[in-house]
Scaffold this motif. Structure first.
Motif, short mmCIF file in Angstrom:
data_model
loop_
_atom_site.label_atom_id
_atom_site.label_comp_id
_atom_site.label_asym_id
_atom_site.label_seq_id
_atom_site.Cartn_x
_atom_site.Cartn_y
_atom_site.Cartn_z
N ALA A 245 -24.64 27.17 16.12
CA ALA A 245 -23.71 27.15 14.99
C ALA A 245 -23.79 25.79 14.27
CB ALA A 245 -22.29 27.40 15.46
N TYR A 246 -23.88 25.85 12.94
CA TYR A 246 -23.96 24.65 12.10
C TYR A 246 -22.72 24.61 11.20
CZ TYR A 246 -28.78 24.16 13.65
OH TYR A 246 -29.91 24.00 14.42
N THR A 247 -21.97 23.53 11.32
CA THR A 247 -20.73 23.37 10.56
C THR A 247 -20.90 22.28 9.51
OG1 THR A 247 -19.40 24.05 12.45
CG2 THR A 247 -18.26 22.88 10.68
N CYS A 248 -20.57 22.65 8.26
CA CYS A 248 -20.65 21.72 7.15
C CYS A 248 -19.24 21.25 6.79
CB CYS A 248 -21.31 22.39 5.95
SG CYS A 248 -21.12 21.49 4.39
N ARG A 249 -19.09 19.93 6.59
CA ARG A 249 -17.83 19.37 6.14
C ARG A 249 -18.09 18.52 4.90
NH1 ARG A 249 -17.56 17.88 11.81
NH2 ARG A 249 -16.32 19.38 12.98
N ILE A 250 -17.42 18.89 3.80
CA ILE A 250 -17.51 18.13 2.55
C ILE A 250 -16.16 17.49 2.27
CG2 ILE A 250 -17.96 18.23 0.08
CD1 ILE A 250 -19.81 20.46 0.46
N TYR A 251 -16.18 16.21 1.94
CA TYR A 251 -14.94 15.48 1.69
C TYR A 251 -14.88 15.02 0.23
CZ TYR A 251 -14.64 15.20 6.79
OH TYR A 251 -14.58 15.50 8.13
N LEU A 252 -13.74 15.33 -0.40
CA LEU A 252 -13.41 14.76 -1.70
C LEU A 252 -12.24 13.80 -1.45
CD1 LEU A 252 -13.51 17.87 -4.07
CD2 LEU A 252 -15.28 16.16 -3.70
N GLY A 253 -12.56 12.58 -1.15
CA GLY A 253 -11.50 11.67 -0.73
C GLY A 253 -11.00 12.10 0.63
N LYS A 254 -9.71 12.46 0.70
CA LYS A 254 -9.12 12.93 1.94
C LYS A 254 -9.18 14.44 2.08
CE LYS A 254 -5.88 9.04 2.34
NZ LYS A 254 -4.46 8.63 2.47
N LEU A 255 -9.61 15.13 1.03
CA LEU A 255 -9.71 16.58 1.09
C LEU A 255 -10.98 16.99 1.83
CD1 LEU A 255 -8.64 17.55 -2.53
CD2 LEU A 255 -7.23 17.49 -0.46
N GLU A 256 -10.87 18.04 2.60
CA GLU A 256 -12.01 18.50 3.41
C GLU A 256 -12.21 19.99 3.23
OE1 GLU A 256 -13.18 19.23 8.11
OE2 GLU A 256 -11.51 17.90 7.60
N SER A 257 -13.47 20.37 3.01
CA SER A 257 -13.87 21.78 2.98
C SER A 257 -14.84 22.01 4.12
CB SER A 257 -14.51 22.13 1.65
OG SER A 257 -15.02 23.45 1.67
N ARG A 258 -14.64 23.08 4.86
CA ARG A 258 -15.46 23.33 6.05
C ARG A 258 -16.04 24.73 6.01
NH1 ARG A 258 -13.01 22.01 11.91
NH2 ARG A 258 -12.88 20.00 10.83
N LYS A 259 -17.30 24.84 6.45
CA LYS A 259 -17.97 26.14 6.51
C LYS A 259 -18.93 26.13 7.69
CE LYS A 259 -20.76 29.37 3.81
NZ LYS A 259 -21.41 29.61 2.51
N THR A 260 -19.00 27.26 8.41
CA THR A 260 -19.87 27.39 9.59
C THR A 260 -20.90 28.49 9.37
OG1 THR A 260 -18.11 26.64 11.07
CG2 THR A 260 -19.94 27.84 12.07
N ILE A 261 -22.14 28.19 9.71
CA ILE A 261 -23.25 29.15 9.60
C ILE A 261 -23.91 29.27 10.97
CG2 ILE A 261 -25.48 29.63 8.52
CD1 ILE A 261 -24.56 28.04 6.11
#
Length: 384
Positions: free
Chosen positions: A233-249
């Motif tokens: 499993a590969y998890t991506c985390r993108i941060y816009l400042g303190k905001l976080e978006s997460r997705k797993t493939i």
């Protein structure tokens, strides 16, 4: 007179050029977001003011058309943020309410989430409602599970759509599997690090590259020369400042099926070609096939009669040949039949002392004439 001037100036400050804040009856253009199924969407809602105000209520409402029933996404009241209905566990208020920020983060976007999202902010001791709308368009989902052959390459997408013109500050890709107890860093991009370049880590070095456009909040990667040990499993985390978006493939790695070469006898690892779909017959081809079947059914009795007649002719020829063979054998050995039909006569004479003496019999074959049946004659019997 002073109060009237104040009411006119304040809305102009709250709704500057390029922003969508304003009074509830002010017509403003809505920003648009295009998000894929499973990704995250950030919807900003900030009221800018030179005065200190206290937010008492924030509502996020989804509407899908003029005649469609609107539904609540989230509301904030008495310092408590409450997501509602099907948006529970997927939406949360991420803005700083003390700074008049009621921004919303919607995660794991679904097809049913498409529509217009309206933010309504109410301040203490004011009857006006400040509104801002965002149009959300949901695009088809990219697969969350990828299957790759050993040695091939694959792309893994990761996006964070936002109405804010804020740059990505950090991107992380992590790897985990049943065989590894702890997560491994695959790739890390940090804007605060000198040069701000991405760098793959550990055993993923020189095989994983950041290919997304960071300026558009795209943290996608390209994975090259995949190995069996890369499955997991590969998890991506993108941060816009303190905001976080997460997705797993989830990545599944399989061996290529071996294929033996016809000329060299060697084994090739070329993947099996895709199977073709069955060809659909058109009207003319169907007519031809039906005609062939009907003609075959009509000619079948005739073919059966021809076969039976052929077999009967063969049996007649065989019987005739057997009779001729028998006649030829009788002509070739006539003595056998002649001698078998001759009757014999025996004469016994007594000797001087009254004892019987030997009896002699002589037979002579008689050849039949062409016009008569064969007969045998006993010419003489001599006794001594």
């Amino acid at each position: 007179m002073f109060r009237l001037l104040k009411l006119i100036v304040i809305p102009m400050i709250l709704a500057p050029v390029g922003d969508s804040q304003g009074l509830s009856d002010t017509a403003v253009s809505s920003p648009k977001l295009r998000v894929r199924v499973g990704d995250s969407a950030f919807m900003g809602c900030v009221v800018q003011s030179t005065e200190e105000k206290h937010v008492v209520k924030v509502d996020w409402i989804l509407s899908k058309g003029e005649h469609a029933v609107s539904e609540y996404v989230l509301y904030y009241y008495s310092n408590l943020s409450v997501p509602t209905g099907r948006f529970q566990n997927r939406s949360r208020l991420v803005g700083d309410v003390l700074r008049n920020d009621g921004s919303l983060l919607l995660q794991n976007v679904q097809e049913a989430d498409q529509g217009t999202y309206t933010c309504e902010i109410r301040f203490e001791s004011e009857s006006r409602v400040f509104k801002k709308s965002v149009e959300l368009f949901v695009l088809p989902e990219k697969p969350k599970e990828l299957t790759v052959h050993v040695g091939d390459s694959t792309e893994m997408g990761c996006f964070f759509q936002s109405t804010k013109k804020e740059h990505v500050t950090k991107v992380e890709w992590m790897f985990s599997s049943a065989e590894h107890a702890t997560e491994e860093v695959v790739l890390r991009y940090d804007f605060n690090v000198p040069r701000g370049h991405s760098q793959s880590q550990g055993r993923f070095q020189n095989r994983v590259n950041l290919m997304g456009d960071i300026s558009n909040n795209d943290g996608s990667i390209m994975f090259q020369t995949v190995k069996l040990s890369d499955q997991g499993a590969y998890t991506c985390r993108i941060y816009l400042g303190k905001l976080e978006s997460r997705k797993t493939i989830v990545l599944r790695v399989i061996q290529k099926e071996p294929r033996r070469s016809q000329h060299l006898g060697s084994i090739s690892t070329t993947p099996r070609p895709e199977t073709h779909q069955p060809v659909t017959l058109d009207g003319n081809q169907l007519v031809i096939i039906v005609g062939i079947v009907c003609a075959t059914l009509l000619l079948l009795p005739v073919l059966i009669l021809i076969v039976k007649k052929t077999q009967w002719n063969k049996s007649s020829v065989s019987s005739t040949a057997s009779l001729k063979s028998l006649e030829s054998k009788e002509k070739a050995n006539p003595e056998k039949h002649i001698y078998s039909s001759v009757s014999t006569w025996e004469t016994t004479e007594e000797g001087p002392r009254g004892q019987p003496e030997a009896t002699y019999m002589t037979m002579h074959p008689v050849w039949p004439s062409p016009s008569k049946a064969p007969n045998l004659a006993l010419s003489s019997i001599r006794s001594t």
